[in-house]
Enzyme design. Sequence first.
Site, PDB file in Angstrom:
ATOM      1  N   ASP A  32      11.908  78.238 -60.650  1.00  0.00           N
ATOM      2  CA  ASP A  32      10.697  79.281 -61.350  1.00  0.00           C
ATOM      3  C   ASP A  32       9.179  79.614 -60.415  1.00  0.00           C
ATOM      4  OD1 ASP A  32      12.544  78.995 -63.295  1.00  0.00           O
ATOM      5  OD2 ASP A  32      11.390  77.020 -64.605  1.00  0.00           O
ATOM      6  N   GLU A 242      14.441  86.055 -70.045  1.00  0.00           N
ATOM      7  CA  GLU A 242      13.405  85.203 -69.779  1.00  0.00           C
ATOM      8  C   GLU A 242      13.156  86.194 -68.930  1.00  0.00           C
ATOM      9  OE1 GLU A 242      15.102  81.513 -69.585  1.00  0.00           O
ATOM     10  OE2 GLU A 242      16.565  81.807 -67.654  1.00  0.00           O
TER      11      GLU A 242
HETATM   12  O1  FUB Z   1      13.118  76.126 -65.949  1.00  0.00           O
HETATM   13  C1  FUB Z   1      13.500  75.749 -67.392  1.00  0.00           C
HETATM   14  C2  FUB Z   1      13.732  77.167 -67.974  1.00  0.00           C
HETATM   15  O2  FUB Z   1      14.754  77.419 -67.149  1.00  0.00           O
HETATM   16  C3  FUB Z   1      12.609  78.399 -67.263  1.00  0.00           C
HETATM   17  O3  FUB Z   1      11.373  78.610 -68.188  1.00  0.00           O
HETATM   18  C4  FUB Z   1      13.685  79.373 -67.123  1.00  0.00           C
HETATM   19  O4  FUB Z   1      13.412  80.574 -66.304  1.00  0.00           O
HETATM   20  C5  FUB Z   1      14.468  79.286 -66.535  1.00  0.00           C
HETATM   21  O5  FUB Z   1      14.483  79.450 -65.610  1.00  0.00           O
END
Ligand code: FUB
Length: 341
Positions: A32, A242
Site C-alpha cells: 500500500d 478501495e
Molecule cells: O493492507 C491492507 C489492505 O489491503 C489495504 O487497506 C487495502 O487497500 C489492501 O491493499
Amino acid sequence: KTANAGDSTKTDIGKKVKYLSEPLISSIYTADPSAHVFNGKIYIYPSHDIDAGIPENDNGDHFAMKDYHILSMDSIGGKVTDNGVALDIKDIPWAGRQLWAPDAAFKSGTYYLYFPVKDKKDVFHIGVATSANPAGPFKAEPEPIAGSYSIDPAVFTDTDGKTYMYFGGIWGGQLQRWISGKYEADGSKTDSKQEDAPAISCKVALLKSDMKTFDGAVKDAVILDSLGKPLLTKDHDRRFFEGSWMHKYNGKYYFTYSTGDTHLLCYAIGDSPLGPFTYKGVFMKPVEGWTTHHSIIEIKGKWYIFYHDTQLSGKTHLRNVKVTELQHNADGSIKLIDPFL
Ligand code: FUB
C-alpha cells in the site's frame, strides 16, 4: 485470479513470469505505498506486512499489521532507506488491531501521518499523527478524526492550498456498514447487496487548516459512466472497492482506485476534487496477489506509480512495494501498465 480474498494463489500466468519491476526493499514486507516528494526527496508511507499466523478470510483478518516503517530514496532507482519504526500500534491510545494503508501530508513545518486502524470495538476509523520529520517518529492524537470511518486515507493538496482526504473500502474495509450513517455491526460483509443500485462511493472530506479535522460533511466521490449514470454495485470491473488516490494533470482531477475482487486499477476524471468523476478505463492490469493498491507522484517532469505485489513471498498478506513509470497520453488518457513483461 479468483474473486476470493482468502485465496493466495498466484495469477493464472503461473510462476514463469518476468516482473516489470523489482521490490524496492526485501528486508521487511511492505504494501500500500503512498509516495510523496518532500524537500526534493521521495518518501514512501507503506503498510508493514507481517505474518501474525492468522488464517486468511474475506474480512482481511490476516492483514494484522502493528507498525509503520517509512522508506525514503533520493531518486527513482536510488538507494532505498528503511527509517525504522515511525509509529507503533501500542502508542495509539484508541487502537485495537490492524494498522492498514496510511498516507501523509505536509503543512507549515509539520508532517501528518494518516492511518486506518480498528478501534477496541473492531470498527475501522482514521487517525492522525504528527512529526517534525517526514520519516517520523510520529505522535498519534488521542482520538480518531471525528466523523472518520473505514480505511485507506489518501490526502491530496490542491494547487489552491485546500487539502482533501479520500477514504473508504468495501468488504473488510467496512464502508458498506456505514450506509445508514451509523455503523451496523451486523451489516453486509461485502457491499450494499443492491446489485442494480449505484455502487457505494469512496468518501471525500475537506480538511480544516489544522489538518486534523474534517471541514463540513463527508461527501461521495461519485464515478459516472460515459452516459453520466453512476456505476452500479454489480459492475465489479469498474466500481470503486478501495485504495483511492488523487493526482492533478493538466488541470483535471484524476481519481484512481482499485476494483478489489476484480484486481484492476482504474481511473476516472473530473473537473473538481469533489467529483463527480467520469470513468475512463483500466490503467494497470492485475498484479500477483489478491490486493492491488497504488499511489502516483511526479518528480523531475516524469510520473511514477508505486504499487505492490507478492513477488518475494507468494503470499497475499506478505507484499513488497515497487515503482514504475506512468505515462499520460496526449489525449489525457493513461497508458495501460502491465506489471508483467
Ligand atoms: O493492507 C491492507 C489492505 O489491503 C489495504 O487497506 C487495502 O487497500 C489492501 O491493499
